[in-house]
Design a protein around this motif. Structure first.
Motif, PDB file in Angstrom:
ATOM      1  N   GLY A 145     -22.089 -24.256 -12.036  1.00  0.00           N
ATOM      2  CA  GLY A 145     -22.037 -25.440 -11.188  1.00  0.00           C
ATOM      3  C   GLY A 145     -21.530 -25.199  -9.781  1.00  0.00           C
ATOM      4  N   GLN A 146     -21.136 -23.966  -9.454  1.00  0.00           N
ATOM      5  CA  GLN A 146     -20.630 -23.673  -8.120  1.00  0.00           C
ATOM      6  C   GLN A 146     -21.787 -23.273  -7.195  1.00  0.00           C
ATOM      7  OE1 GLN A 146     -17.590 -24.451  -7.439  1.00  0.00           O
ATOM      8  NE2 GLN A 146     -17.127 -24.875  -9.594  1.00  0.00           N
ATOM      9  N   ILE A 147     -21.462 -23.066  -5.918  1.00  0.00           N
ATOM     10  CA  ILE A 147     -22.452 -22.705  -4.914  1.00  0.00           C
ATOM     11  C   ILE A 147     -22.160 -21.306  -4.392  1.00  0.00           C
ATOM     12  CG2 ILE A 147     -23.488 -23.291  -2.692  1.00  0.00           C
ATOM     13  CD1 ILE A 147     -24.061 -25.377  -4.755  1.00  0.00           C
ATOM     14  N   LEU A 148     -23.167 -20.440  -4.392  1.00  0.00           N
ATOM     15  CA  LEU A 148     -23.032 -19.103  -3.843  1.00  0.00           C
ATOM     16  C   LEU A 148     -23.638 -19.042  -2.445  1.00  0.00           C
ATOM     17  CD1 LEU A 148     -23.884 -16.595  -6.733  1.00  0.00           C
ATOM     18  CD2 LEU A 148     -21.650 -17.127  -5.758  1.00  0.00           C
ATOM     19  N   ARG A 149     -22.973 -18.342  -1.567  1.00  0.00           N
ATOM     20  CA  ARG A 149     -23.506 -18.152  -0.209  1.00  0.00           C
ATOM     21  C   ARG A 149     -24.135 -16.770  -0.121  1.00  0.00           C
ATOM     22  NH1 ARG A 149     -20.597 -19.572   5.497  1.00  0.00           N
ATOM     23  NH2 ARG A 149     -22.004 -18.455   6.872  1.00  0.00           N
TER      24      ARG A 149
END
Length: 224
Positions: A145-149
């Motif tokens: 559920g997290q966001i990777l850059r």
């Protein structure tokens, strides 16, 4: 006497309790600031702000897109759908050349709800760079559920035979460059020549006479 002088010099060279406390406090503050930057930038990055254009800039962009045969919703809304005024067909070099600014390309991306807050493009000489925010699926075992850059770079230019070259310069994940082996050894491989015998890349290369990535802009000239 000598021992007294030596003891006095040692005291002068040492740090007082207040100085030590201030250094510890400064170290803690710097650590917090760096940690906050890393967390906000790479681990929990904020969505990008979509690029917006004025109506004048929108019309200018859509006239460029029409050169490539692309009519956007904006241009359809601004034009009269019943306008069938006859006009002679013509082909000129001016109509084959188009230059997109970095802002215009990002504005095109912003028109897509799926990419407007997740993709940002930068142009420098022969290099197109992209910052992409990729959501991790909820059922993924790590950071669900997290966001990777992710940052990536493409080298785009013409080779000595005037054929387009599109090569992956590299990819970094959360600021850490990914090894070439993990990318399938695709770094610095010309995708046009590698996959140019079929499909998209072949069609792309055959239709482009010139392509240049300059500082802040993309230039394309189509073949006759």
């Amino acid at each position: 006497m000598i021992q007294s002088i030596s003891s006095s010099s040692a005291k002068q060279r040492g740090f007082t309790g207040a100085q030590v406390l201030l250094m510890l406090l400064a170290t803690v503050l710097v650590t917090i600031a760096v940690s906050y930057f890393v967390i906000r930038t790479y681990i929990f990055p904020q969505p990008f702000t979509p690029v917006s254009l004025s109506q004048k800039e929108e019309r200018k962009l859509d006239s460029k897109l029409q050169v490539l045969g692309w009519q956007s919703d904006f241009s359809r809304n601004q034009s009269d759908s019943n306008d069938l005024t006859p006009e002679p067909y013509s082909e000129s070099d001016a109509k084959r050349q188009v230059t997109f600014s970095e802002k215009e390309v990002n504005a095109i991306i912003a028109r897509s709800p799926d990419f407007s807050e997740r993709v940002a493009i930068d142009f420098s000489d022969n290099l197109a760079s992209a910052k992409v925010l990729i959501p991790i699926p909820q059922d993924f075992p790590i950071m669900a559920g997290q966001i990777l850059r992710v940052n990536a770079g493409l080298d785009i230019h013409l080779d000595k035979n005037r054929r387009p070259v599109v090569a992956l310069v590299g990819v970094s994940l959360m600021g850490v460059p990914i090894p070439n082996a993990w990318l399938g050894n695709m770094k610095h491989v010309n995708l046009v020549s590698e996959f140019g015998d079929r499909g998209f890349w072949n069609t792309f290369a055959d239709g482009v006479e010139d392509i240049q990535i300059r500082d802040g802009e993309l230039y394309i000239k189509l073949r006759k």
